[in-house]
Design a protein around this motif. Structure first.
Motif, mmCIF file in Angstrom:
data_model
loop_
_atom_site.group_PDB
_atom_site.id
_atom_site.type_symbol
_atom_site.label_atom_id
_atom_site.label_comp_id
_atom_site.label_asym_id
_atom_site.label_seq_id
_atom_site.Cartn_x
_atom_site.Cartn_y
_atom_site.Cartn_z
ATOM 1 N N LYS A 50 0.805 -1.224 0.000
ATOM 2 C CA LYS A 50 0.000 0.000 0.000
ATOM 3 C C LYS A 50 0.837 1.273 0.000
ATOM 4 N N MET A 51 2.121 1.163 -0.286
ATOM 5 C CA MET A 51 2.979 2.348 -0.286
ATOM 6 C C MET A 51 2.610 3.251 -1.446
ATOM 7 N N ASP A 52 2.505 4.539 -1.155
ATOM 8 C CA ASP A 52 2.157 5.505 -2.196
ATOM 9 C C ASP A 52 3.393 6.156 -2.810
ATOM 10 N N ASP A 53 4.387 6.383 -1.989
ATOM 11 C CA ASP A 53 5.593 7.065 -2.450
ATOM 12 C C ASP A 53 6.728 6.078 -2.651
ATOM 13 N N GLU A 54 7.785 6.566 -3.262
ATOM 14 C CA GLU A 54 8.993 5.740 -3.368
ATOM 15 C C GLU A 54 9.524 5.515 -1.962
ATOM 16 N N PRO A 55 9.786 4.262 -1.617
ATOM 17 C CA PRO A 55 10.228 3.969 -0.249
ATOM 18 C C PRO A 55 11.639 4.480 0.018
ATOM 19 N N LYS A 56 11.867 4.780 1.265
ATOM 20 C CA LYS A 56 13.199 5.168 1.713
ATOM 21 C C LYS A 56 13.762 4.001 2.518
ATOM 22 N N LEU A 57 15.057 3.836 2.466
ATOM 23 C CA LEU A 57 15.701 2.698 3.096
ATOM 24 C C LEU A 57 15.372 2.618 4.586
ATOM 25 N N PHE A 58 15.395 3.731 5.291
ATOM 26 C CA PHE A 58 15.136 3.694 6.728
ATOM 27 C C PHE A 58 13.711 3.247 7.031
ATOM 28 N N GLN A 59 12.755 3.560 6.147
ATOM 29 C CA GLN A 59 11.369 3.116 6.345
ATOM 30 C C GLN A 59 11.260 1.605 6.187
ATOM 31 N N LEU A 60 11.956 1.075 5.211
ATOM 32 C CA LEU A 60 11.938 -0.367 4.984
ATOM 33 C C LEU A 60 12.575 -1.111 6.143
ATOM 34 N N VAL A 61 13.684 -0.585 6.658
ATOM 35 C CA VAL A 61 14.341 -1.197 7.818
ATOM 36 C C VAL A 61 13.401 -1.182 9.009
ATOM 37 N N GLU A 62 12.737 -0.066 9.232
ATOM 38 C CA GLU A 62 11.792 0.040 10.344
ATOM 39 C C GLU A 62 10.658 -0.970 10.197
ATOM 40 N N ASP A 63 10.151 -1.130 8.988
ATOM 41 C CA ASP A 63 9.072 -2.099 8.747
ATOM 42 C C ASP A 63 9.527 -3.525 9.045
ATOM 43 N N ILE A 64 10.734 -3.861 8.641
ATOM 44 C CA ILE A 64 11.243 -5.208 8.881
ATOM 45 C C ILE A 64 11.405 -5.451 10.379
ATOM 46 N N LEU A 65 12.026 -4.494 11.056
ATOM 47 C CA LEU A 65 12.287 -4.673 12.482
ATOM 48 C C LEU A 65 11.013 -4.679 13.314
ATOM 49 N N SER A 66 9.970 -4.017 12.843
ATOM 50 C CA SER A 66 8.721 -3.980 13.619
ATOM 51 C C SER A 66 7.776 -5.131 13.280
ATOM 52 N N LEU A 67 8.111 -5.940 12.277
ATOM 53 C CA LEU A 67 7.277 -7.084 11.920
ATOM 54 C C LEU A 67 7.291 -8.097 13.063
ATOM 55 N N THR A 68 6.110 -8.503 13.490
ATOM 56 C CA THR A 68 6.021 -9.488 14.570
ATOM 57 C C THR A 68 5.698 -10.858 13.985
ATOM 58 N N ILE A 69 5.880 -11.867 14.800
ATOM 59 C CA ILE A 69 5.533 -13.216 14.357
ATOM 60 C C ILE A 69 4.030 -13.311 14.110
ATOM 61 N N ASN A 70 3.224 -12.562 14.869
ATOM 62 C CA ASN A 70 1.778 -12.529 14.623
ATOM 63 C C ASN A 70 1.459 -11.960 13.248
ATOM 64 N N ASP A 71 2.150 -10.888 12.856
ATOM 65 C CA ASP A 71 1.956 -10.310 11.528
ATOM 66 C C ASP A 71 2.267 -11.349 10.453
ATOM 67 N N TYR A 72 3.382 -12.039 10.635
ATOM 68 C CA TYR A 72 3.786 -13.043 9.652
ATOM 69 C C TYR A 72 2.781 -14.192 9.592
ATOM 70 N N MET A 73 2.367 -14.692 10.755
ATOM 71 C CA MET A 73 1.437 -15.819 10.784
ATOM 72 C C MET A 73 0.065 -15.428 10.220
ATOM 73 N N ASN A 74 -0.377 -14.202 10.442
ATOM 74 C CA ASN A 74 -1.620 -13.734 9.830
ATOM 75 C C ASN A 74 -1.503 -13.717 8.310
ATOM 76 N N TYR A 75 -0.364 -13.263 7.806
ATOM 77 C CA TYR A 75 -0.127 -13.266 6.364
ATOM 78 C C TYR A 75 -0.182 -14.693 5.813
ATOM 79 N N VAL A 76 0.492 -15.631 6.484
ATOM 80 C CA VAL A 76 0.512 -17.025 6.039
ATOM 81 C C VAL A 76 -0.903 -17.601 6.049
ATOM 82 N N ARG A 77 -1.664 -17.299 7.076
ATOM 83 C CA ARG A 77 -3.036 -17.814 7.189
ATOM 84 C C ARG A 77 -3.907 -17.280 6.041
ATOM 85 N N ILE A 78 -3.816 -16.012 5.777
ATOM 86 C CA ILE A 78 -4.611 -15.414 4.687
ATOM 87 C C ILE A 78 -4.210 -16.000 3.338
ATOM 88 N N GLU A 79 -2.912 -16.171 3.125
ATOM 89 C CA GLU A 79 -2.446 -16.773 1.872
ATOM 90 C C GLU A 79 -2.931 -18.210 1.739
#
Length: 92
Positions: A50-79
């Protein structure tokens, strides 16, 4: 591949260290079957789709570090629900 995914893909080599760190975190929590590609697909298809702008490296790093196992498992379940092989009533 959308424009956003193309912009994110160019950062993948630079994000390798952060991705490995997140995988190691998941392993410490007992989720040692998550692969680098699985993690990348989760980020690309759920967090960054859902990103609207060109991503910046620090934003991507923040997204990776803030990803929780719950976020990942919800993604796997939906897929899994989107999969043509999934049937209602299958054992979990």
């Amino acid at each position: 591949m959308s424009i956003t995914n193309h912009h994110v893909e160019k950062f993948r080599p630079q994000l390798q260290v952060v991705l490995v760190s997140k995988l190691e975190e998941f392993e410490l929590l007992g989720y040692d079957t998550v692969s680098m590609d699985d993690l990348w697909d989760c980020l690309k298809n759920s967090i960054w789709r859902k990103m609207d702008d060109e991503p910046k490296l620090f934003q991507l790093v923040e997204d990776i570090l803030s990803l929780t196992i719950n976020d990942y498992m919800n993604y796997v379940r939906i897929e899994a629900f989107k999969s043509p092989n999934w049937q209602f009533g299958d054992s979990i």
